[in-house]
Scaffold this motif. Sequence first.
Motif, PDB file in Angstrom:
ATOM      1  N   SER A   1      -5.105   3.065  10.989  1.00 55.84           N
ATOM      2  CA  SER A   1      -4.949   3.763  12.264  1.00 55.84           C
ATOM      3  C   SER A   1      -3.618   4.488  12.405  1.00 55.84           C
ATOM      4  O   SER A   1      -3.539   5.495  13.123  1.00 55.84           O
ATOM      5  CB  SER A   1      -5.102   2.771  13.430  1.00 55.84           C
ATOM      6  OG  SER A   1      -4.045   1.823  13.428  1.00 55.84           O
ATOM      7  N   ARG A   2      -2.571   4.028  11.746  1.00 56.82           N
ATOM      8  CA  ARG A   2      -1.253   4.615  11.993  1.00 56.82           C
ATOM      9  C   ARG A   2      -1.014   5.935  11.250  1.00 56.82           C
ATOM     10  O   ARG A   2      -0.338   6.821  11.779  1.00 56.82           O
ATOM     11  CB  ARG A   2      -0.158   3.597  11.677  1.00 56.82           C
ATOM     12  CG  ARG A   2      -0.189   2.441  12.669  1.00 56.82           C
ATOM     13  CD  ARG A   2       0.887   1.411  12.432  1.00 56.82           C
ATOM     14  NE  ARG A   2       2.209   1.884  12.820  1.00 56.82           N
ATOM     15  CZ  ARG A   2       3.271   1.098  12.955  1.00 56.82           C
ATOM     16  NH1 ARG A   2       3.154  -0.206  12.750  1.00 56.82           N
ATOM     17  NH2 ARG A   2       4.437   1.591  13.296  1.00 56.82           N
TER      18      ARG A   2
ATOM     19  N   TRP B   1       2.085   7.973   4.676  1.00 59.36           N
ATOM     20  CA  TRP B   1       2.717   7.495   5.903  1.00 59.36           C
ATOM     21  C   TRP B   1       3.783   6.452   5.579  1.00 59.36           C
ATOM     22  O   TRP B   1       4.867   6.445   6.186  1.00 59.36           O
ATOM     23  CB  TRP B   1       1.664   6.893   6.831  1.00 59.36           C
ATOM     24  CG  TRP B   1       2.255   6.472   8.149  1.00 59.36           C
ATOM     25  CD1 TRP B   1       2.450   7.257   9.247  1.00 59.36           C
ATOM     26  CD2 TRP B   1       2.745   5.176   8.476  1.00 59.36           C
ATOM     27  NE1 TRP B   1       3.042   6.518  10.250  1.00 59.36           N
ATOM     28  CE2 TRP B   1       3.237   5.236   9.805  1.00 59.36           C
ATOM     29  CE3 TRP B   1       2.825   3.965   7.798  1.00 59.36           C
ATOM     30  CZ2 TRP B   1       3.783   4.139  10.454  1.00 59.36           C
ATOM     31  CZ3 TRP B   1       3.374   2.865   8.430  1.00 59.36           C
ATOM     32  CH2 TRP B   1       3.851   2.959   9.742  1.00 59.36           C
ATOM     33  N   ALA B   2       3.510   5.569   4.613  1.00 51.83           N
ATOM     34  CA  ALA B   2       4.455   4.500   4.286  1.00 51.83           C
ATOM     35  C   ALA B   2       5.733   5.031   3.657  1.00 51.83           C
ATOM     36  O   ALA B   2       6.763   4.347   3.675  1.00 51.83           O
ATOM     37  CB  ALA B   2       3.797   3.490   3.351  1.00 51.83           C
ATOM     38  N   GLN B   3       5.695   6.241   3.119  1.00 57.92           N
ATOM     39  CA  GLN B   3       6.910   6.834   2.556  1.00 57.92           C
ATOM     40  C   GLN B   3       7.825   7.396   3.633  1.00 57.92           C
ATOM     41  O   GLN B   3       8.981   7.731   3.362  1.00 57.92           O
ATOM     42  CB  GLN B   3       6.540   7.962   1.575  1.00 57.92           C
ATOM     43  CG  GLN B   3       5.672   7.543   0.400  1.00 57.92           C
ATOM     44  CD  GLN B   3       6.326   6.500  -0.482  1.00 57.92           C
ATOM     45  OE1 GLN B   3       7.458   6.674  -0.923  1.00 57.92           O
ATOM     46  NE2 GLN B   3       5.621   5.421  -0.741  1.00 57.92           N
ATOM     47  N   SER B   4       7.321   7.502   4.860  1.00 59.41           N
ATOM     48  CA  SER B   4       8.069   8.166   5.926  1.00 59.41           C
ATOM     49  C   SER B   4       8.947   7.171   6.685  1.00 59.41           C
ATOM     50  O   SER B   4       8.713   5.955   6.659  1.00 59.41           O
ATOM     51  CB  SER B   4       7.098   8.837   6.898  1.00 59.41           C
ATOM     52  OG  SER B   4       6.443   7.848   7.687  1.00 59.41           O
ATOM     53  N   PRO B   5       9.950   7.677   7.430  1.00 62.23           N
ATOM     54  CA  PRO B   5      10.798   6.797   8.248  1.00 62.23           C
ATOM     55  C   PRO B   5      10.034   6.075   9.347  1.00 62.23           C
ATOM     56  O   PRO B   5      10.531   5.085   9.897  1.00 62.23           O
ATOM     57  CB  PRO B   5      11.836   7.764   8.841  1.00 62.23           C
ATOM     58  CG  PRO B   5      11.825   8.958   7.946  1.00 62.23           C
ATOM     59  CD  PRO B   5      10.427   9.073   7.439  1.00 62.23           C
ATOM     60  N   ALA B   6       8.831   6.553   9.691  1.00 54.69           N
ATOM     61  CA  ALA B   6       8.038   5.884  10.726  1.00 54.69           C
ATOM     62  C   ALA B   6       7.697   4.448  10.333  1.00 54.69           C
ATOM     63  O   ALA B   6       7.477   3.601  11.210  1.00 54.69           O
ATOM     64  CB  ALA B   6       6.759   6.672  10.987  1.00 54.69           C
ATOM     65  N   TYR B   7       7.653   4.190   9.037  1.00 53.07           N
ATOM     66  CA  TYR B   7       7.369   2.836   8.555  1.00 53.07           C
ATOM     67  C   TYR B   7       8.700   2.110   8.394  1.00 53.07           C
ATOM     68  O   TYR B   7       9.394   2.270   7.391  1.00 53.07           O
ATOM     69  CB  TYR B   7       6.610   2.892   7.230  1.00 53.07           C
ATOM     70  CG  TYR B   7       6.164   1.544   6.689  1.00 53.07           C
ATOM     71  CD1 TYR B   7       5.902   0.479   7.537  1.00 53.07           C
ATOM     72  CD2 TYR B   7       5.977   1.357   5.323  1.00 53.07           C
ATOM     73  CE1 TYR B   7       5.471  -0.740   7.048  1.00 53.07           C
ATOM     74  CE2 TYR B   7       5.548   0.148   4.822  1.00 53.07           C
ATOM     75  CZ  TYR B   7       5.297  -0.904   5.694  1.00 53.07           C
ATOM     76  OH  TYR B   7       4.874  -2.115   5.186  1.00 53.07           O
ATOM     77  N   GLU B   8       9.050   1.303   9.373  1.00 52.40           N
ATOM     78  CA  GLU B   8      10.321   0.572   9.346  1.00 52.40           C
ATOM     79  C   GLU B   8      10.147  -0.718   8.548  1.00 52.40           C
ATOM     80  O   GLU B   8      10.154  -1.824   9.095  1.00 52.40           O
ATOM     81  CB  GLU B   8      10.783   0.292  10.776  1.00 52.40           C
ATOM     82  CG  GLU B   8      11.069   1.543  11.595  1.00 52.40           C
ATOM     83  CD  GLU B   8      11.598   1.214  12.972  1.00 52.40           C
ATOM     84  OE1 GLU B   8      12.792   0.868  13.084  1.00 52.40           O
ATOM     85  OE2 GLU B   8      10.798   1.274  13.932  1.00 52.40           O
ATOM     86  N   LEU B   9       9.999  -0.551   7.279  1.00 55.70           N
ATOM     87  CA  LEU B   9       9.601  -1.653   6.405  1.00 55.70           C
ATOM     88  C   LEU B   9      10.579  -2.820   6.463  1.00 55.70           C
ATOM     89  O   LEU B   9      10.171  -3.982   6.605  1.00 55.70           O
ATOM     90  CB  LEU B   9       9.453  -1.146   4.967  1.00 55.70           C
ATOM     91  CG  LEU B   9       9.193  -2.212   3.894  1.00 55.70           C
ATOM     92  CD1 LEU B   9       7.944  -3.021   4.209  1.00 55.70           C
ATOM     93  CD2 LEU B   9       9.048  -1.554   2.515  1.00 55.70           C
TER      94      LEU B   9
ATOM     95  N   GLN C   1      -4.169  11.971   6.502  1.00 50.38           N
ATOM     96  CA  GLN C   1      -2.975  11.481   5.815  1.00 50.38           C
ATOM     97  C   GLN C   1      -3.291  10.135   5.171  1.00 50.38           C
ATOM     98  O   GLN C   1      -3.904   9.273   5.788  1.00 50.38           O
ATOM     99  CB  GLN C   1      -1.811  11.329   6.801  1.00 50.38           C
ATOM    100  CG  GLN C   1      -0.496  10.924   6.146  1.00 50.38           C
ATOM    101  CD  GLN C   1       0.609  10.702   7.181  1.00 50.38           C
ATOM    102  OE1 GLN C   1       0.367  10.179   8.271  1.00 50.38           O
ATOM    103  NE2 GLN C   1       1.832  11.103   6.847  1.00 50.38           N
ATOM    104  N   SER C   2      -2.886   9.949   3.923  1.00 51.26           N
ATOM    105  CA  SER C   2      -3.135   8.684   3.242  1.00 51.26           C
ATOM    106  C   SER C   2      -2.138   7.630   3.701  1.00 51.26           C
ATOM    107  O   SER C   2      -1.022   7.962   4.144  1.00 51.26           O
ATOM    108  CB  SER C   2      -3.011   8.863   1.728  1.00 51.26           C
ATOM    109  OG  SER C   2      -1.664   9.132   1.363  1.00 51.26           O
ATOM    110  N   PRO C   3      -2.496   6.335   3.620  1.00 49.40           N
ATOM    111  CA  PRO C   3      -1.523   5.276   3.940  1.00 49.40           C
ATOM    112  C   PRO C   3      -0.250   5.382   3.094  1.00 49.40           C
ATOM    113  O   PRO C   3       0.846   5.105   3.581  1.00 49.40           O
ATOM    114  CB  PRO C   3      -2.294   3.992   3.642  1.00 49.40           C
ATOM    115  CG  PRO C   3      -3.725   4.358   3.812  1.00 49.40           C
ATOM    116  CD  PRO C   3      -3.832   5.778   3.338  1.00 49.40           C
TER     117      PRO C   3
END
Length: 606
Positions: free
Chosen positions: A432-433, A443-451, A438-440
């Motif tokens: 959903s995010r 998205w996970a490479q972006s700053p939006a993912y505060e890993l 856009q592939s997961p």
Amino acid sequence: MAAPTALLAELEKPNIVWICGEDLGAQLSPYGEEHARRAETPHIDWLASQGLTYQIAWSNFPVCRPARTTLAMGMYAESLGGQHMRSVIPRPPGSKMYPEILQEEGYETINHGKEDYAIKKVKGLWSSQADLATAKQPFFMKLQDGKLHEGGVRAKMKELSQETLPRYDLPGFQPDIPEMHRAWHALYRRIEEFDAKIGRWLETMEEQGLMENTIIMLWGDHGPGLARGKRHTRDFGLRVPLIFYIPEKFRAHLAPEEYRPGGVSERPVGFVDIAPTMLSLAGIEAPEMMQGEPFMGPFAKAPSRYVFGARGRMDERIDMVRTVRDERYQLLRNYQPHLPYGQHVATLFKNEVMGPWQRLSASGQIKPPPATYWERKPPIELYDLQEDPDQIHNLAEDPQVRPIRDRLLAALHQHQESIRDTGFLPEAQIHSRPAKNQSPYEWAQSPAYELERIRRMAELAADTSPEAGPQLLAGLEDEDPAIQYWAALGFLNRGSEVGRAHLEELRSFSESGSAPTARVATAEALVQYGEVQDRAVGLAVLLELADQETPSSDQYVALAALNALDRLGEAALPLYPELKELKAAKYGALVLSETLLPRLESFRGR
């Protein structure tokens, strides 16, 4: 020694043949004398005597789809968002599977056997269905035997049910019951059948004059379909055979330095390294997106000290485990330790070992260590594979090995950050995010993912310290839904003392929280720890989220809710009529039909 890149185009390209056994771990004679006594495998032994055997080879995942996705893409499935069994995710733009690249370089690509990938099916991945007698050179061909699969071993067990069977020296983590000995016997008889098939393939290659031009790789896709093997992230579930035979004419420029007939390599390798290695053997440099390192051919790189493994959802059962091993030690990080090792996976429980193992453990007739399979997990496990190959003695809290634990944890954290591990998102958020189309992975490479921030909350959630309550409450109020999710799990993990101290907050979030998967966890905690009114609220929320007919329904949230209801067991009995009519998600239906409804029906009949 590797050939200079400028000369690669002038060199003959080898054929490459993969021989794969499904559900085949390192239970072969090249991996120990005890296995040589259990099965006669002359053709596998011949390959090992002429080739190089890798002693530390991991599938990266202990189940087929994410393991094969990792292998085919040269990228960790948890980096792609494809770590959950039977999930399907979009492929990152610009990425390619190794057969596509081989085709571009003039190879005929041929598959005879299983395809099982988490990315959407690629058209034209295989260029033909030729066999060993008709393939055009150079070719890549995958040959596979499906009878080694757990279903084939189960069928063999039935064939052997009336025979008097030998007893085996079982690993310490397996129950000493007749069914377990029959399972091992059936596995080794299937391995002998597999070896006979390999013999026929080798004979065909010899007849066709292919042996002097063909590199052969023998492998299994993950550990065996035996108790605590397949689906489990200890060494027994992740370690696989990996044997390479390289014809003499190619050894000078393609074989690693340690290659010699009958040789053994201690270099740690994982499935993520296979695709770039295949490309290197064909004289092709791997794309930058591939995360593995080639260990053969002109583009081979220096070995890493570590290999990494992971576990996500296994069919209908949710869990998250990450693991790392070096030459001697394996560390496991259990991010959902409130869940037992032995969750009821419907396919797994078709094995006749599982029922008696669970029943006899519950009655005290089977003692630890096998009985611990049905207990909750510790947050961290650390095993000395040299002194304790059965992985029975957890050293995670031993101060003498604390530096080893800290080193392996640091290596795991660095790895998670480098690949941008999407497992810290609940599965619903993996889908959903990301933006539309856009592939997961993107998205996970972006700053939006505060890993890093999410990972810290996940580790806090897995801890058991009761004083963390205020931090967990703050997590429920965080703007990031993944933070909310792990904070909610933190209350579940800590048990009744912390849960009862925060019933008002749990009830409020269950009814109006913004992250559905977090609401599932707080609702489950309400039912477990609350009074009658709290339990009623929690059950109503779980039924709402499990219902696929609601406008805002999500199949992954529904699955999480049904798993919670299943864990609650008799406490979910008031919902029996509604659940019986519920139109659940695909895997949720398995939860209902295989475990929850039968258990509730038995409670009703008391």
